[in-house]
Design a protein around this motif. Structure first.
Motif, PDB file in Angstrom:
ATOM      1  N   VAL A  33      -3.682  -3.880  -4.310  1.00  0.00           N
ATOM      2  CA  VAL A  33      -3.824  -2.441  -4.089  1.00  0.00           C
ATOM      3  C   VAL A  33      -3.970  -1.805  -5.465  1.00  0.00           C
ATOM      4  O   VAL A  33      -3.084  -1.940  -6.317  1.00  0.00           O
ATOM      5  N   ASP A  88      -9.380   2.803  -6.607  1.00  0.00           N
ATOM      6  CA  ASP A  88     -10.690   2.403  -6.102  1.00  0.00           C
ATOM      7  C   ASP A  88     -11.746   2.566  -7.187  1.00  0.00           C
ATOM      8  O   ASP A  88     -11.894   3.642  -7.776  1.00  0.00           O
ATOM      9  N   HIS A  94      -2.792 -10.220  -2.125  1.00  0.00           N
ATOM     10  CA  HIS A  94      -2.843  -8.804  -1.757  1.00  0.00           C
ATOM     11  C   HIS A  94      -3.052  -7.985  -3.021  1.00  0.00           C
ATOM     12  O   HIS A  94      -2.349  -8.181  -4.019  1.00  0.00           O
ATOM     13  N   SER A 119       2.523   2.241  -3.334  1.00  0.00           N
ATOM     14  CA  SER A 119       1.641   2.363  -4.493  1.00  0.00           C
ATOM     15  C   SER A 119       1.272   3.811  -4.755  1.00  0.00           C
ATOM     16  O   SER A 119       1.395   4.677  -3.886  1.00  0.00           O
ATOM     17  N   TYR A 151       0.827  -1.212   0.000  1.00  0.00           N
ATOM     18  CA  TYR A 151       0.000   0.000   0.000  1.00  0.00           C
ATOM     19  C   TYR A 151       0.860   1.261   0.000  1.00  0.00           C
ATOM     20  O   TYR A 151       0.624   2.195  -0.781  1.00  0.00           O
ATOM     21  N   VAL A 181      -7.577   4.394  -2.898  1.00  0.00           N
ATOM     22  CA  VAL A 181      -7.303   3.110  -3.538  1.00  0.00           C
ATOM     23  C   VAL A 181      -8.090   2.029  -2.803  1.00  0.00           C
ATOM     24  O   VAL A 181      -8.501   2.205  -1.655  1.00  0.00           O
ATOM     25  N   VAL A 237      -7.861  -1.517  -1.097  1.00  0.00           N
ATOM     26  CA  VAL A 237      -6.899  -2.441  -0.496  1.00  0.00           C
ATOM     27  C   VAL A 237      -7.655  -3.732  -0.186  1.00  0.00           C
ATOM     28  O   VAL A 237      -8.630  -3.724   0.569  1.00  0.00           O
TER      29      VAL A 237
END
Length: 741
Positions: A97, A100, A95, A68, A65, A145, A147
């Protein structure tokens, strides 16, 4: 699950663990990340985990995260191991990231489910991400974003992990194509609507008002736009062709850029030609491709004809996407085009709205699969809905089939009595439809339950060339009805057919609920008729009934043996030794309890095979075997190795008792061999035992005494001993028996 106090204590200890392993601002930033990412509800589930493993998992995600940016997509798929990561998980960890966007979690979860992987845990949070201003070096307004943390079934193969990562990245990109171009696609449709509404276009489009109203309805959050492209119709090299304009592509249509851009119109299906040259301006159907975004169903297809000033069709505006949940849940009368179809159906059916039939028909149209309302003509829709109306809520099985106009799939709606519906039945019906309709892929389905006594399942069966004329709907419906008939239904018919109406219904009333689920799953209704006949024999004076039989797939040395016993089940420790002395090895046993009309009985179904794989015919030996088993069970006969001869030599238990008596006599006169040794010898030569009994009858039975037969048997026995018996001990034993007889 732990209570709120316990999980708060756990989370406080986790914070302390973070502070102990990190220091300063880094520890504070990581702790804030964990608090934002993990909701209180998720903390309850996570509180059962080891601190180190949870810390390592969230720390790895935090590093992804913090490294990024808004436009980056970061994906990591791995199997954490103590040796390499200092923490571990029994699952594969993913995972993600990325920027959004809506539909991200749905789309990734769809991918996981499509690969038959179990999703053990998922965390998703919309998180802020800051970028420093180049001029002031101060944080700007945050972007956001997504996650995402997933834990899946462990995948050991590194190649498979790499493939999974690529597929997740592809899904994230699909979501980006759809979401980023959603507004341009909706604006494109609005521009098309405005163009058609212009004065120069109005006279070129028949049925204009309702179609335009439908297109406007789509733009009002009733359709999730996922792709658009313009296609033009023209002539090239003296052929009519369709040309795709790649520059017009939006959403998922961008992904197919670079494919062949020209297609000969002659290769189109008959349905496509009919639409192209017909009066309809809109084409509402399904794509032959499933959505990779939001919902795993076939994409909806909206085609709009483009005409020149003379009214000639010169192209097509093609949109793909999915109707929203609002579109599926709103009343059909509020949807343009569909409401006109409903008016036509009521008019042609001569059914008045507000009457009993009118309200029933209205409810049918309200609850039909919404895709049927969109895609069927008013004539087909009316025929189907009236047929459903005339079912009158009867507990019957009905099938309605419609071939898609481009011959790419069949839409199959199946009604089944609700109390008979279960997943196994749905799978059986699905397999029948897939086989009979020559499905190219597994059918998709949707099942609906309501207050009706009927459950409805809608199947979408993709095929290569669908035609209503090629399907015998009634024959297929009959197969589905047979499939939906319960075990009890088939048993009822079998009883009445076998015993007649009066006796069959008496037995049906008695045994309707007598058999448990296990029995019904393992026994056919036809087999149950035989079992019922044996159960009817049970009484206080006859507490046991027997049946030696051969199953359909049994070998010649195998058989089934059923023991029907009143009141109490029998003990295996008592039965198995008895059967072993008959030369039978018990390979399995299934007990079934039967309760009906004051009767409690048990059916013990044994799977047996002969210890020497000796072939025997149940029909030939079962009478003597049944008598011998009952005599042994009731202590009227002994249970020892001599009983082997009942099946091997087809002797009665009384004849075996005679052979046993000779062995006892030999023991009294100090014969050198023990009874077990004699049993083994006679079991090895069952033919000699049969001849010995025949010799006994020819010498001592007043009704069957025969000197000539006696002489012939003596010669046959002597010849057999000289030619077949190699062991001196066996020869001595057998000749001594001949002497005694």
């Amino acid at each position: 699950m732990v209570d709120s106090r316990e999980y708060r204590e756990y989370w406080d200890k986790f914070h302390a663990f973070v502070q102990a392993n990190k220091s300063g601002d880094t520890a504070e930033a990581f702790a804030q990340f964990c608090d934002q990412l993990v909701s209180p509800h998720e903390r309850v589930e996570l509180s059962e985990r080891n601190y180190t493993d949870l810390y390592g998992n969230l720390l790895a995600l935090w590093r992804l995260y913090t490294g990024s940016s808004k436009e980056q997509t970061q994906i990591k798929v791995f199997n954490p191991e103590l040796e390499h990561h200092a923490w571990q998980s029994k699952h594969t960890v993913v995972h993600i990231v990325c920027r959004d966007r809506p539909f991200l979690v749905d789309s990734v979860r769809m991918l996981v489910n499509s690969k038959n992987l179990t999703l053990h845990h998922i965390i998703h949070q919309r998180m802020p991400i800051y970028s420093a201003s180049a001029a002031t070096n101060k944080p700007s307004k945050p972007d956001h974003v997504s996650v995402i943390l997933l834990e899946l079934d462990k995948e050991a193969s590194l190649d498979n992990l790499s493939v999974l990562k690529s597929e997740i990245e592809s899904r994230v990109n699909d979501v980006a194509y759809v979401v980023d171009d959603w507004k341009p696609m909706r604006s494109t449709l609005q521009t098309i609507i405005d163009g058609i509404q212009s004065a120069t276009k109005k006279d070129q489009y028949p049925l204009l008002d309702d179609e335009l109203a439908f297109l406007s309805w789509l733009t009002q959050d009733n359709f999730t736009f996922m792709g658009y492209r313009y296609y033009s119709f023209c002539r090239e090299d003296k052929k009519d062709v369709i040309v795709q304009h790649e520059s017009s592509s939006l959403g998922l249509m961008k992904m197919s850029q670079g494919n062949s851009t020209v297609r000969n119109l002659e290769t189109l299906s008959e349905g496509a030609h009919n639409w192209l040259h017909g009066d309809e301006n809109l084409l509402i159907t399904k794509c032959n491709k499933h959505s990779t975004v939001h919902r795993p169903v076939p994409l909806d297809y909206i085609g709009i004809k483009d005409r020149d000033d003379s009214g000639k069709v010169i192209g097509e505006h093609r949109f793909i996407g999915l109707y929203t949940h609002t579109a599926y849940n709103t009343t059909p009368r509020a949807i343009p085009l569909i409401r006109e179809k409903i008016k036509q159906i009521f008019k042609h059916a001569n059914v008045a709205e507000g009457t009993h039939d009118g309200r029933a028909l209205d409810n049918i149209l309200e609850t039909l699969p919404r895709d049927e309302l969109f895609q069927l003509t008013s004539a087909d829709l009316g025929s189907t809905s009236l047929d459903i109306l005339h079912m009158q809520e009867r507990p019957i099985v009905r099938l309605f089939i419609h071939a898609e106009r481009f011959a790419r799939y069949f839409s199959c709606t199946v009604y089944v009595p609700r109390d008979r519906y279960h997943t196994r039945l749905r799978l059986k019906m699905q397999k029948i439809l897939e086989k009979e309709l020559c499905a190219s892929t597994p059918a998709s389905f949707n099942t609906r339950f309501s207050d009706s006594i009927l459950a409805r399942t809608h199947f979408l069966v993709e095929v290569d060339g669908a035609s209503n004329a090629s399907v015998d709907v009634k024959a297929l419906e009959k197969r589905l009805a047979d499939c939906a008939r319960s075990w009890g239904d088939r048993a009822s018919n079998a009883l009445i057919e076998h015993y007649g109406e009066s006796e069959g219904r008496r037995l049906l009333a008695k045994y309707r609920d007598a058999f448990q689920t296990g029995y019904r799953e393992e026994t056919t209704p036809q087999q149950s008729i035989v079992d019922i006949a044996h159960l009817e024999e049970l009484s206080d004076s006859t507490p046991m009934s027997l049946m030696l039989y051969r199953g359909l797939d049994a070998a010649e040395f195998e058989a089934g043996f059923k023991v029907f016993i009143k009141d109490q089940p029998i003990s295996l420790s008592l039965v198995v030794p008895l059967l072993e002395n008959f030369g039978l090895v018990v390979k399995g046993e299934r007990p079934y309890k039967v309760s009906c009309d004051g009767l409690v009985a048990w059916i013990h179904d044994f799977h047996v095979q002969h210890v020497d794989q000796l072939e025997f015919t149940p029909e030939r030996v079962k009478k003597k075997f049944h008598q011998a088993f009952l005599a042994t069970w009731n202590a009227e006969a002994e249970s020892d190795g001599f009983n082997f001869l009942i099946l091997a030599a087809n002797l009665s238990w009384q004849e075996v008792s005679l052979i046993r008596a000779y062995a006892r006599y030999l023991k009294q006169i100090k014969f050198a061999f023990s009874q077990p040794y004699i049993e083994k010898c006679l079991s090895a030569y069952p033919d000699v035992s049969s001849m010995l009994i025949a010799l006994f009858h020819s010498r001592h039975d007043p009704d069957n005494r025969s000197k000539s037969k006696e002489k012939k048997l003596s010669e046959e026995i002597n010849q057999y001993l000289e030619q077949q018996v190699e062991s001196l001990d066996d020869d001595i034993i057998l000749r001594r028996y001949v002497d005694l007889v």
